[in-house]
Write a protein that holds these residues in place. Structure first.
Motif, PDB file in Angstrom:
ATOM      1  N   ASN A 109     -12.122   4.066  -8.687  1.00 17.53           N
ATOM      2  CA  ASN A 109     -11.521   3.417  -9.971  1.00 17.53           C
ATOM      3  C   ASN A 109     -10.413   2.752  -9.439  1.00 17.53           C
ATOM      4  O   ASN A 109      -9.889   2.352  -8.332  1.00 17.53           O
ATOM      5  N   ASP A 110      -9.959   2.052 -10.422  1.00 15.31           N
ATOM      6  CA  ASP A 110      -8.963   0.939 -10.092  1.00 15.31           C
ATOM      7  C   ASP A 110      -7.617   1.379  -9.599  1.00 15.31           C
ATOM      8  O   ASP A 110      -6.660   0.502  -9.232  1.00 15.31           O
ATOM      9  N   SER A 170      -7.152  -0.029  -4.646  1.00 14.13           N
ATOM     10  CA  SER A 170      -8.081  -1.409  -4.408  1.00 14.13           C
ATOM     11  C   SER A 170      -7.947  -2.000  -3.110  1.00 14.13           C
ATOM     12  O   SER A 170      -6.662  -1.432  -2.435  1.00 14.13           O
ATOM     13  N   TRP A 230      -9.494  -9.669  -9.216  1.00  6.75           N
ATOM     14  CA  TRP A 230      -9.996  -8.740  -9.025  1.00  6.75           C
ATOM     15  C   TRP A 230     -11.638  -8.807  -9.129  1.00  6.75           C
ATOM     16  O   TRP A 230     -12.093  -9.457  -9.942  1.00  6.75           O
ATOM     17  N   LYS A 249     -15.046  -5.738  -8.569  1.00  6.08           N
ATOM     18  CA  LYS A 249     -15.884  -4.536  -8.250  1.00  6.08           C
ATOM     19  C   LYS A 249     -17.313  -4.769  -7.281  1.00  6.08           C
ATOM     20  O   LYS A 249     -17.850  -5.547  -7.764  1.00  6.08           O
ATOM     21  N   SER A 288     -12.873  -1.553  -5.987  1.00  6.27           N
ATOM     22  CA  SER A 288     -12.216  -2.637  -6.321  1.00  6.27           C
ATOM     23  C   SER A 288     -11.598  -3.392  -5.339  1.00  6.27           C
ATOM     24  O   SER A 288     -11.018  -2.759  -4.203  1.00  6.27           O
TER      25      SER A 288
END
Length: 162
Positions: free
Chosen positions: A75-76, A79, A109, A111, A117
């Motif tokens: 998940n973010d 990263s 940013w 993915k 990320s």
């Protein structure tokens, strides 16, 4: 040769750690696989004999890739931020990491196809934002907020007041 590192990030994959590591080490120079460990028994994320853990170096930084199973997803909240020397490096990495199912997000940013990320950040962005003139920094930040992939020329124009 992988040097000892006190803290090593471990990336959790659903079963495609080997594919991910091959991909990442092909994208970044100074990258290699140092060890592949196979499971000695069935585990929730791996069958006996399957790849369980891969130790690898990515741009000189040590990482681990674990085939941990479907329990957790990226998940973010974390990263990988890449310091890019120039626009050419930003463009190359952006294209490589968004291929085959990767997707742009915003403000540098993205993915990748594995759901990890990344922040693809040109060094010049930090320099421009760090200027003691608050108005210049504000204009750079406003320009950045309108971008998906960072464009250094547009940041420079905002900095100059164009």
């Amino acid at each position: 040769m992988v040097l000892h590192q006190k803290i090593t990030p471990c990336l959790w994959f659903e079963g495609n750690a080997e594919e991910a590591v091959q991909f990442y080490t092909s994208v970044f120079p100074n990258s290699s696989v140092s060890a592949v460990h196979r499971s000695r028994t069935d585990t929730p994320g791996s069958k006996e004999g399957a790849v369980l853990l891969i130790l690898f170096t990515l741009a000189g930084q040590n990482y681990q890739a674990l085939n941990g199973g479907p329990h957790d997803k990226f998940n973010d909240a974390i990263s990988l931020s890449v310091d890019c020397e120039d626009q050419a490096e930003v463009d190359r990495l952006w294209a490589a990491l968004t291929v085959d199912g990767g997707r742009p997000v915003q403000c540098g940013w993205l993915k990748d196809k594995f759901g990890l990320s990344w922040q693809i950040v040109p060094r010049r962005l930090i320099e421009l934002m760090s200027d003691p003139d608050a108005n210049k920094g504000r204009r750079v930040m406003q320009a950045l907020m309108q971008m998906v992939k960072i464009d250094v020329a547009q940041l420079e124009a905002a900095y100059a007041g164009y």
